[in-house]
Design an enzyme around this catalytic site. Structure first.
Site, PDB file in Angstrom:
ATOM      1  N   SER A  69       0.802  -1.219   0.000  1.00  0.00           N
ATOM      2  CA  SER A  69       0.000   0.000   0.000  1.00  0.00           C
ATOM      3  C   SER A  69       0.839   1.275   0.000  1.00  0.00           C
ATOM      4  O   SER A  69       1.650   1.485  -0.896  1.00  0.00           O
ATOM      5  CB  SER A  69      -0.939  -0.063   1.201  1.00  0.00           C
ATOM      6  OG  SER A  69      -1.821   1.011   1.212  1.00  0.00           O
ATOM      7  N   THR A 508       0.007  -1.360  12.443  1.00  0.00           N
ATOM      8  CA  THR A 508       0.941  -1.523  11.323  1.00  0.00           C
ATOM      9  C   THR A 508       2.366  -1.079  11.647  1.00  0.00           C
ATOM     10  O   THR A 508       3.271  -1.281  10.850  1.00  0.00           O
ATOM     11  CB  THR A 508       0.471  -0.694  10.097  1.00  0.00           C
ATOM     12  OG1 THR A 508       0.492   0.683  10.455  1.00  0.00           O
ATOM     13  CG2 THR A 508      -0.926  -1.084   9.652  1.00  0.00           C
TER      14      THR A 508
HETATM   15  C1  16G Z   1      -4.345  -0.385   7.653  1.00  0.00           C
HETATM   16  C2  16G Z   1      -5.817  -0.554   7.440  1.00  0.00           C
HETATM   17  C3  16G Z   1      -6.521   0.773   7.523  1.00  0.00           C
HETATM   18  C4  16G Z   1      -6.197   1.448   8.836  1.00  0.00           C
HETATM   19  C5  16G Z   1      -4.708   1.513   9.055  1.00  0.00           C
HETATM   20  C6  16G Z   1      -4.422   1.947  10.481  1.00  0.00           C
HETATM   21  C7  16G Z   1      -6.868  -2.166   5.960  1.00  0.00           C
HETATM   22  C8  16G Z   1      -6.963  -2.686   4.558  1.00  0.00           C
HETATM   23  N1  16G Z   1      -6.055  -1.124   6.127  1.00  0.00           N
HETATM   24  O1  16G Z   1      -3.774   0.382   6.628  1.00  0.00           O
HETATM   25  O2  16G Z   1      -7.885   0.525   7.444  1.00  0.00           O
HETATM   26  O3  16G Z   1      -6.709   2.743   8.868  1.00  0.00           O
HETATM   27  O4  16G Z   1      -4.151   0.227   8.897  1.00  0.00           O
HETATM   28  O5  16G Z   1      -3.045   1.907  10.707  1.00  0.00           O
HETATM   29  O6  16G Z   1      -7.493  -2.672   6.873  1.00  0.00           O
HETATM   30  P1  16G Z   1      -2.460   1.928  12.181  1.00  0.00           P
HETATM   31  O7  16G Z   1      -3.051   0.768  12.925  1.00  0.00           O
HETATM   32  O8  16G Z   1      -0.995   1.846  11.986  1.00  0.00           O
HETATM   33  O9  16G Z   1      -2.883   3.234  12.785  1.00  0.00           O
HETATM   34 MG    MG Z   2      -3.773   1.088   0.279  1.00  0.00          MG
END
Ligand code: 16G
Ligand code: MG
Length: 550
Positions: A69, A508
Site C-alpha cells: 500500500s 501496522t
Molecule cells: C491499515 C488498514 C486501515 C487502517 C490503518 C491503520 C486495511 C486494509 N487497512 O492500513 O484501514 O486505517 O491500517 O493503521 O485494513 P495503524 O493501525 O498503523 O494506525
Molecule cells: Mg492502500
C-alpha cells in the site's frame, strides 16, 4: 493422512523458503507487511494457506494480493481475499500468523495439519487461487515464492499480473459469482473498466463536464490502471491529468506523494504544481485510498478527506433514495474514532443519518456497514466505499416508477450499485463517485468543502517499550489498559473547548498513536502533546519525550 504424505513435494519446496530465525510475523489489520527481504517464507506459506482456505470453501477462488500500500518502496506485504471479495475471515488471520512463525519445516507441517483438522478440510477438494501484485520491484520474486507454495499443494492458480488491490478483490468476486444471480461482472481488468465506465456514463449523461482533475498516483500501480480506465471511459466524459506516475525509478513509490502523504502532512504532493481553483486528488500506492484537495485564492491548502467523501456520498445517496420513492430503506454511515468531530456532527445533525463508530481497520467498518440497507463507510484516511444490501437491490428492481423523475432516480441508483466497488474501498471507483456527485451539483471543490469546517486535529506517534499493554474499548475511543491512563487523558481533555483525544496501539507500526482535536489549532496541538506526554511518562516511553509546546 498428513499434509506431507498427501503432498510429498511440500517438504522440499518449503526447504527452498526457510524462515529467518529471529523474526516474528503478525497478520495484522492489513495482512503481513514489512521489509520485502523478510517476506519470502511468509509468502510461500501464505500460498499454502490460501489453498487450504479454498479447499475449505469447496474450491471457491481465493485471492492473494502482494502489496504494501502506502509504505515505502522497500517494504512489501501480502493479504488474502475471501470469495466475495472481502477480507480474510478473522479466525484464519491467526492461522496465517501461526504458519508464518513456525520455526522449522516439521513445525510448519504440524501447524498445517492442525488447521486441516480444526476445519475438517477435505484435501481431495480442489483449490483455486488468483493473485496479483502492485508495482514494487520486489513483487516478481515474491510472486514466484507464492506460486511455489501453491504448486506444492497442487492448487490451481493464476497470475493476474499487476493490478490495484481493489481490482483483484473485484476479480475474485466475479470468479465466484459467475453464472449465479449475484454475478458481479467479467473477471478481468477489462471487465472492471467496462463495468465502471458504463455506469459512469449513465450517471453523467447529458450533464456539463467538470474541469480536468489532476490525479497524483503516488508513483504506483494506480498510474497505469487509471490510464487504462481513462481510455475506456473517454476524455469527453472524464478529463484526467495523471501525475506522479513514475513506476520505474527506484524509491519513488509513495515518496513525498500519494494519499497518505497528503493526509498526514496536510499539503499537496511533490511533483504537482497546485494552482488556485484547480482540482486535485491523490491515490495511495495500491489505489484503495483517495483524498481530494485544492488551494484557495489566498493559496491556502484545503483537504477533502475520507470524512468529506462520506458526507458527500451520504447526502447524494440519501436524496436519491428519497427521489426513487424507496420508503423504508435506511442509509447509514460508519466511521472510526479518527473521523473529525465536525463530520460526525454534520452526518448526525445536518444530514440526519445514523452514524456508527467502529475500531480502526477496513474489515470492522465493512461489517458494520453491512448492517444498513445502504451503508456508507469511510476512514478519514480515504479508504471506504458504499455497500448496497440485497434488500435495496431487490427494491431497486421491484419498484414500478410513477413519474419520469422517479424512474430516473431508480436508474441512477442502479448505476451507482454498479459503479461503486462492493468488495472494498477503491480509489478509482470512489473517484468516479465523487465526480458524479460534483457533476450533478456542478460544484467546485470549495463548494463541496462548505458542508462543514474540520476541527483542527493532530496525530502524534509515541514510541514505547511495549505497545501491547495498550488495550482499547468503545471502538478505540477509550483505554482499558494500562490502568489509570484513561482517567489521565480525560483530565487533560476536560481543559479544552471541543476537546477530544484518544490513544491506541498501531496495527501496522511499533508505536502508539495519539489523536487530538480541539477548537483551535493551538489548543489542539497542546492537547495532543499533553496526552502524548502522559503516555510517554506513564507507559514506558522510549527515546525523546514528545514535545512541541510543553
Ligand atoms: C491499515 C488498514 C486501515 C487502517 C490503518 C491503520 C486495511 C486494509 N487497512 O492500513 O484501514 O486505517 O491500517 O493503521 O485494513 P495503524 O493501525 O498503523 O494506525
Ligand atoms: Mg492502500
Amino acid at each position: 493422512m498428513t499434509v506431507a504424505t498427501r503432498y510429498p513435494s511440500l517438504v522440499e519446496a518449503a526447504e527452498r523458503h526457510p524462515k529467518p530465525a529471529d523474526v516474528t510475523y503478525a497478520y495484522g489489520t492489513a495482512g503481513f507487511r514489512m521489509k520485502a527481504n523478510l517476506l519470502d517464507s511468509v509468502i510461500f506459506r501464505a500460498g499454502v494457506l490460501a489453498a487450504l482456505r479454498s479447499k475449505k470453501l469447496d474450491g471457491k477462488t481465493i485471492g492473494v494480493m502482494i502489496t504494501a500500500s502506502h509504505n515505502p518502496a522497500q517494504d512489501n506485504g501480502i493479504k488474502l481475499v475471501d470469495p466475495m471479495g472481502e477480507m480474510l475471515e478473522q479466525t484464519w488471520e491467526a492461522y496465517a500468523s501461526q504458519l508464518a512463525n513456525a520455526p522449522t519445516i516439521e513445525e510448519l507441517l504440524a501447524v498445517v495439519d492442525r488447521v486441516i483438522a480444526a476445519n475438517k478440510i477435505d484435501l481431495s477438494k480442489p483449490a483455486n487461487v488468483v493473485y496479483a501484485r502492485d508495482t514494487r520491484p520486489s513483487g516478481p520474486a515474491l510472486v514466484a515464492a507464492l506460486a511455489d507454495g501453491l504448486s506444492a499443494v497442487q492448487a490451481q492458480h493464476r497470475d493476474e499480473g499487476i493490478l490495484t488491490t481493489p481490482q483483484l478483490h473485484y476479480i475474485v468476486r466475479c470468479l465466484n459469482t459467475q453464472g449465479t444471480p449475484e454475478a458481479y461482472g467479467e473477471p478481468s481488468a477489462a471487465g472492471y473498466y467496462k463495468k465502471l465506465a458504463d455506469a459512469y456514463h449513465k450517471l453523467v449523461n447529458g450533464k456539463t463536464r467538470l474541469s480536468p482533475l489532476h490525479v497524483d498516483c503516488a508513483n504506483g500501480v494506480g498510474a497505469p490502471k487509471i490510464r487504462e480506465f481513462a481510455q475506456v471511459v473517454g476524455e469527453a466524459a472524464l478529463a484526467l491529468i495523471v501525475t506522479n506516475d513514475d513506476t520505474e525509478t527506484e524509491g519513488s513509490l509513495n515518496y513525498q506523494c500519494g494519499a497518505d502523504y497528503v493526509k498526514v502532512n496536510q499539503h499537496g504532493p511533490h511533483g504537482v504544481e497546485m494552482q488556485p481553483n484547480g482540482r486535485y486528488a491523490s491515490l495511495d500506492g495500491d489505489a484503495d485510498r483517495l483524498v481530494y484537495y485544492y488551494m484557495d485564492n489566498d493559496r491556502v491548502f484545503h483537504l477533502l478527506d475520507g470524512d468529506k467523501i462520506a458526507g458527500l456520498a451520504a447526502m447524494f445517496i440519501k436524496d436519491l433514495v428519497t427521489a426513487a420513492g424507496l420508503e423504508g430503506i435506511n442509509v447509514g454511515t460508519v466511521q472510526t474514532a479518527y473521523a473529525n468531530g465536525s463530520s460526525t456532527n454534520y452526518l448526525t445533525n445536518i444530514l440526519q443519518v445514523p452514524v456508527s463508530c467502529t475500531q480502526t481497520g477496513v474489515k470492522h467498518l465493512h461489517h458494520e456497514a453491512e448492517k444498513y440497507d445502504v451503508g456508507v463507510y469511510f476512514e478519514a484516511n480515504g479508504h471506504g466505499t458504499v455497500l448496497f444490501s440485497p434488500v435495496v437491490l431487490q427494491a431497486i428492481s421491484d419498484t414500478v416508477s410513477r413519474t419520469p423523475a422517479q424512474a430516473l432516480a431508480i436508474a441512477q441508483l442502479r448505476a451507482l450499485t454498479d459503479m461503486i466497488n462492493q468488495t472494498v474501498g477503491d480509489a478509482i471507483s470512489d473517484l468516479l463517485l465523487v465526480e458524479v456527485i460534483l457533476t450533478h451539483k456542478q460544484w467546485t471543490l470549495s463548494q463541496w468543502d462548505q458542508a462543514y469546517t474540520d476541527l483542527p486535529s493532530r496525530l502524534v506517534r509515541v514510541v514505547v517499550k511495549d505497545r501491547n499493554i495498550f488495550r482499547t474499548i468503545n471502538a478505540d475511543r477509550q483505554l482499558e489498559s494500562p490502568a489509570g491512563m484513561q482517567a489521565l487523558i480525560d483530565g487533560a481533555v476536560a481543559k479544552f473547548a471541543n476537546g477530544r483525544s484518544f490513544v491506541r496501539p498501531s496495527g501496522t507500526e511499533d508505536v502508539v498513536r495519539v489523536y487530538a482535536e480541539a477548537a483551535t489549532r493551538h489548543e489542539c496541538d497542546e492537547l495532543a502533546f499533553r496526552v502524548a506526554g502522559l503516555v510517554f511518562d506513564n507507559a514506558g516511553g522510549l527515546g525523546d519525550r514528545p514535545a512541541e509546546f510543553l
